[in-house]
Design an enzyme around this catalytic site. Sequence first.
Site, PDB file in Angstrom:
ATOM      1  N   GLY A   1       0.275  -1.270   0.087  1.00  0.00           N
ATOM      2  CA  GLY A   1       0.752   0.101  -0.120  1.00  0.00           C
ATOM      3  C   GLY A   1       0.833   1.687   0.088  1.00  0.00           C
ATOM      4  O   GLY A   1       0.601   2.139   0.488  1.00  0.00           O
TER       5      GLY A   1
ATOM      6  N   ARG B   1       0.735   5.729  -2.143  1.00  0.00           N
ATOM      7  CA  ARG B   1       0.089   6.722  -1.847  1.00  0.00           C
ATOM      8  C   ARG B   1       0.266   6.549   0.121  1.00  0.00           C
ATOM      9  O   ARG B   1       0.120   5.237  -0.199  1.00  0.00           O
ATOM     10  CB  ARG B   1      -0.910   7.335  -1.997  1.00  0.00           C
ATOM     11  CG  ARG B   1      -2.175   6.494  -2.011  1.00  0.00           C
ATOM     12  CD  ARG B   1      -3.291   6.928  -3.330  1.00  0.00           C
ATOM     13  NE  ARG B   1      -4.254   5.737  -3.220  1.00  0.00           N
ATOM     14  CZ  ARG B   1      -5.423   6.375  -3.742  1.00  0.00           C
ATOM     15  NH1 ARG B   1      -6.038   6.697  -3.433  1.00  0.00           N
ATOM     16  NH2 ARG B   1      -6.006   4.533  -4.054  1.00  0.00           N
TER      17      ARG B   1
ATOM     18  N   ASP C   1      -3.836  -6.416  -6.598  1.00  0.00           N
ATOM     19  CA  ASP C   1      -5.359  -6.012  -6.011  1.00  0.00           C
ATOM     20  C   ASP C   1      -5.258  -7.360  -4.729  1.00  0.00           C
ATOM     21  O   ASP C   1      -5.662  -8.375  -5.416  1.00  0.00           O
ATOM     22  CB  ASP C   1      -6.450  -6.830  -7.316  1.00  0.00           C
ATOM     23  CG  ASP C   1      -7.467  -6.322  -6.757  1.00  0.00           C
ATOM     24  OD1 ASP C   1      -7.662  -5.619  -5.379  1.00  0.00           O
ATOM     25  OD2 ASP C   1      -8.732  -5.660  -7.269  1.00  0.00           O
TER      26      ASP C   1
ATOM     27  N   ASN D   1       0.626  -2.822   5.315  1.00  0.00           N
ATOM     28  CA  ASN D   1       0.087  -1.305   5.200  1.00  0.00           C
ATOM     29  C   ASN D   1      -0.915  -1.660   4.948  1.00  0.00           C
ATOM     30  O   ASN D   1      -2.079  -0.797   4.614  1.00  0.00           O
ATOM     31  CB  ASN D   1       0.702  -0.319   5.022  1.00  0.00           C
ATOM     32  CG  ASN D   1       0.464   0.935   4.920  1.00  0.00           C
ATOM     33  OD1 ASN D   1      -0.081   1.788   5.665  1.00  0.00           O
ATOM     34  ND2 ASN D   1       0.035   1.748   3.982  1.00  0.00           N
TER      35      ASN D   1
ATOM     36  N   SER E   1      -5.716   0.630  12.881  1.00  0.00           N
ATOM     37  CA  SER E   1      -5.885   1.500  13.732  1.00  0.00           C
ATOM     38  C   SER E   1      -6.287   1.847  14.575  1.00  0.00           C
ATOM     39  O   SER E   1      -6.734   0.600  14.788  1.00  0.00           O
ATOM     40  CB  SER E   1      -7.193   1.599  12.221  1.00  0.00           C
ATOM     41  OG  SER E   1      -8.220   2.168  12.524  1.00  0.00           O
TER      42      SER E   1
ATOM     43  N   TYR F   1     -14.495  -2.754   8.471  1.00  0.00           N
ATOM     44  CA  TYR F   1     -13.570  -2.501   8.686  1.00  0.00           C
ATOM     45  C   TYR F   1     -12.612  -2.240  10.498  1.00  0.00           C
ATOM     46  O   TYR F   1     -11.917  -2.932   9.959  1.00  0.00           O
ATOM     47  CB  TYR F   1     -13.161  -1.540   8.339  1.00  0.00           C
ATOM     48  CG  TYR F   1     -12.169   0.081   8.069  1.00  0.00           C
ATOM     49  CD1 TYR F   1     -10.838  -0.579   7.390  1.00  0.00           C
ATOM     50  CD2 TYR F   1     -11.627   0.844   9.288  1.00  0.00           C
ATOM     51  CE1 TYR F   1      -9.464   0.026   7.571  1.00  0.00           C
ATOM     52  CE2 TYR F   1     -11.068   1.186   9.851  1.00  0.00           C
ATOM     53  CZ  TYR F   1      -9.663   0.881   8.452  1.00  0.00           C
ATOM     54  OH  TYR F   1      -8.224   1.798   8.541  1.00  0.00           O
TER      55      TYR F   1
ATOM     56  N   ALA G   1     -12.033  -5.540  11.221  1.00  0.00           N
ATOM     57  CA  ALA G   1     -11.446  -6.469  10.756  1.00  0.00           C
ATOM     58  C   ALA G   1      -9.671  -5.665  11.244  1.00  0.00           C
ATOM     59  O   ALA G   1      -8.450  -6.815  11.411  1.00  0.00           O
ATOM     60  CB  ALA G   1     -11.009  -6.049   9.039  1.00  0.00           C
ATOM     61  N   LYS G   2      -9.064  -4.802  11.310  1.00  0.00           N
ATOM     62  CA  LYS G   2      -8.336  -4.385  12.130  1.00  0.00           C
ATOM     63  C   LYS G   2      -8.040  -4.439  13.767  1.00  0.00           C
ATOM     64  O   LYS G   2      -6.581  -5.305  14.350  1.00  0.00           O
ATOM     65  CB  LYS G   2      -8.487  -2.486  11.996  1.00  0.00           C
ATOM     66  CG  LYS G   2      -7.998  -1.536  11.076  1.00  0.00           C
ATOM     67  CD  LYS G   2      -7.188  -2.360  10.058  1.00  0.00           C
ATOM     68  CE  LYS G   2      -6.201  -1.448   9.116  1.00  0.00           C
ATOM     69  NZ  LYS G   2      -5.460  -1.303   8.308  1.00  0.00           N
TER      70      LYS G   2
ATOM     71  N   ILE H   1      -5.183  10.111   9.693  1.00  0.00           N
ATOM     72  CA  ILE H   1      -4.604  10.634   9.176  1.00  0.00           C
ATOM     73  C   ILE H   1      -5.381  11.424   8.375  1.00  0.00           C
ATOM     74  O   ILE H   1      -5.852  10.849   7.217  1.00  0.00           O
ATOM     75  CB  ILE H   1      -3.820   9.852   9.091  1.00  0.00           C
ATOM     76  CG1 ILE H   1      -3.054   9.301  10.566  1.00  0.00           C
ATOM     77  CG2 ILE H   1      -2.459  10.004   8.364  1.00  0.00           C
ATOM     78  CD1 ILE H   1      -2.880   9.708  11.620  1.00  0.00           C
TER      79      ILE H   1
HETATM   80  N1  NAP Z   1      -5.984   8.289   7.334  1.00  0.00           N
HETATM   81  C1  NAP Z   1      -5.972   7.339   8.062  1.00  0.00           C
HETATM   82  O1  NAP Z   1      -6.873   8.210   9.023  1.00  0.00           O
HETATM   83  C2  NAP Z   1      -5.547   5.607   8.821  1.00  0.00           C
HETATM   84  C3  NAP Z   1      -5.712   4.917  10.251  1.00  0.00           C
HETATM   85  C4  NAP Z   1      -5.414   3.936  11.048  1.00  0.00           C
HETATM   86  C5  NAP Z   1      -5.027   3.408  10.153  1.00  0.00           C
HETATM   87  N2  NAP Z   1      -4.756   3.636   8.352  1.00  0.00           N
HETATM   88  C6  NAP Z   1      -4.763   2.902   7.774  1.00  0.00           C
HETATM   89  O2  NAP Z   1      -3.971   2.969   6.890  1.00  0.00           O
HETATM   90  C7  NAP Z   1      -3.226   2.026   6.026  1.00  0.00           C
HETATM   91  C8  NAP Z   1      -3.116   3.131   4.988  1.00  0.00           C
HETATM   92  O3  NAP Z   1      -4.055   3.616   4.805  1.00  0.00           O
HETATM   93  P1  NAP Z   1      -3.848   5.385   4.038  1.00  0.00           P
HETATM   94  O4  NAP Z   1      -4.644   6.755   4.678  1.00  0.00           O
HETATM   95  O5  NAP Z   1      -2.851   5.546   3.211  1.00  0.00           O
HETATM   96  O6  NAP Z   1      -4.565   5.513   2.368  1.00  0.00           O
HETATM   97  P2  NAP Z   1      -4.746   5.524   1.366  1.00  0.00           P
HETATM   98  O7  NAP Z   1      -3.667   6.753   0.645  1.00  0.00           O
HETATM   99  O8  NAP Z   1      -5.730   5.376   0.747  1.00  0.00           O
HETATM  100  O9  NAP Z   1      -3.666   4.877   0.619  1.00  0.00           O
HETATM  101  C9  NAP Z   1      -4.110   2.759   0.583  1.00  0.00           C
HETATM  102  C10 NAP Z   1      -3.017   2.321   0.623  1.00  0.00           C
HETATM  103  O10 NAP Z   1      -3.998   0.842   0.160  1.00  0.00           O
HETATM  104  C11 NAP Z   1      -3.719   0.387  -0.836  1.00  0.00           C
HETATM  105  N3  NAP Z   1      -4.886  -0.492  -1.569  1.00  0.00           N
HETATM  106  C12 NAP Z   1      -6.047  -0.043  -1.140  1.00  0.00           C
HETATM  107  N4  NAP Z   1      -7.153  -0.907  -1.414  1.00  0.00           N
HETATM  108  C13 NAP Z   1      -6.370  -1.927  -2.011  1.00  0.00           C
HETATM  109  C14 NAP Z   1      -6.905  -2.718  -2.935  1.00  0.00           C
HETATM  110  N5  NAP Z   1      -7.367  -4.021  -3.435  1.00  0.00           N
HETATM  111  N6  NAP Z   1      -5.428  -4.037  -3.568  1.00  0.00           N
HETATM  112  C15 NAP Z   1      -4.124  -3.040  -3.453  1.00  0.00           C
HETATM  113  N7  NAP Z   1      -3.854  -2.273  -2.357  1.00  0.00           N
HETATM  114  C16 NAP Z   1      -4.510  -1.479  -1.953  1.00  0.00           C
HETATM  115  C17 NAP Z   1      -3.778   2.072  -1.887  1.00  0.00           C
HETATM  116  O11 NAP Z   1      -3.640   1.180  -3.091  1.00  0.00           O
HETATM  117  P3  NAP Z   1      -4.478   2.344  -4.399  1.00  0.00           P
HETATM  118  O12 NAP Z   1      -3.838   3.021  -4.792  1.00  0.00           O
HETATM  119  O13 NAP Z   1      -4.344   1.098  -5.473  1.00  0.00           O
HETATM  120  O14 NAP Z   1      -5.452   1.953  -3.537  1.00  0.00           O
HETATM  121  C18 NAP Z   1      -3.111   2.627  -1.409  1.00  0.00           C
HETATM  122  O15 NAP Z   1      -1.578   1.891  -2.006  1.00  0.00           O
HETATM  123  C19 NAP Z   1      -4.453   1.238   6.222  1.00  0.00           C
HETATM  124  O16 NAP Z   1      -4.409  -0.181   5.766  1.00  0.00           O
HETATM  125  C20 NAP Z   1      -5.245   2.242   6.500  1.00  0.00           C
HETATM  126  O17 NAP Z   1      -6.507   0.928   6.977  1.00  0.00           O
HETATM  127  C21 NAP Z   1      -5.238   4.849   8.084  1.00  0.00           C
END
Ligand code: NAP
Length: 260
Positions: free
Chosen positions: A18, A21, A71, A98, A151, A165, A168-169, A198
């Site tokens: 992941g 981005r 994917d 991640n 999370s 979700y 799952a976390k 975030i």
């Molecule tokens: N942002 C927050 O507030 C927050 C809080 C707690 C936990 N998290 C966790 O932190 C991690 C990163 O999230 P983020 O905030 O950086 O979000 P993000 O910017 O949306 O990035 C998510 C990453 O996961 C990948 N991903 C999503 N669906 C996928 C799929 N079906 N197959 C392969 N890759 C996939 C995305 O790839 P694509 O570009 O292909 O979508 C992207 O690289 C995640 O596990 C999220 O649950 C985030």
Amino acid sequence: MNGYDSALFENRTVVVTGAGRGIGAAVVVAFLGCGAKVVAHAGRDLSHTEGDLLSRVPQGARSRLTLLTEDLSQPEGGADLARQILDRTDRVDVLVNNAGTMGGRIAAGTETREDYDHILDLNIRSVVALTGALLPALKAVDGASIVNTVSISGRSGGSAGSALYSGAKAFVSAWTKTLAKELAPDGIRVNAVSPGTIMTDFHRRYSSKEKLDATAAAIPLKRLGTADDCAPAYLFLAANALSGYMTGQILEVNGGQLMP
Ligand SMILES: NC(=O)c1ccc[n+]([C@@H]2O[C@H](COP(=O)([O-])OP(=O)(O)OC[C@H]3O[C@@H](n4cnc5c(N)ncnc54)[C@H](OP(=O)(O)O)[C@@H]3O)[C@@H](O)[C@H]2O)c1
């Protein structure tokens, strides 16, 4: 490249999922800045990678970065990604699981089989499968480390519509602790980073500006987090020199939003 020790991960190979981005991209930039070779799973495709990741990687570090796509919401996604990784490297020192997302806000009682499969395959099944397939490589090096992204919602329950979700976390948090006990005899430490709110594409997709403003106002540090706020926690948990006596821990990075 950053304020980190540029030799902390020299001669180490780090896998990050992941990473095209958001938090994953910041984590890759941080590990490259510490001298690591990084095999980065960008996501489903490379469409976000140039803007969020590659624009932040200095030319001199590009040769240490390998990009893959897969994917991970497909039932075989984790196993297929593992094959791609092991085709590129036979050494894995650090695995950062991640990739993940909420998959939409789903009201209780309206979940479809597709929602359920998508959210659990991505956030659980692929993580377990990828980790299992990379275990022989992790066991073969000294001082390997796994860092999972969980999370705040896995502990707090998150907000409405996030039940699958958040559950799952919570699964990955508990699994982190079990794995830490099971893999300690192999010298592998297993920990997790638990981000709060975030500001990445995650919340641009799922949360309104009003909701985010109200959340920021209620956080003791009075702001939302950034991906760069999270990255040092991954370096810390992955580095034996910094956290060698820590395993089975969930490190909260949330500006004081939740103090468990
Ligand atoms: N942002 C927050 O507030 C927050 C809080 C707690 C936990 N998290 C966790 O932190 C991690 C990163 O999230 P983020 O905030 O950086 O979000 P993000 O910017 O949306 O990035 C998510 C990453 O996961 C990948 N991903 C999503 N669906 C996928 C799929 N079906 N197959 C392969 N890759 C996939 C995305 O790839 P694509 O570009 O292909 O979508 C992207 O690289 C995640 O596990 C999220 O649950 C985030």
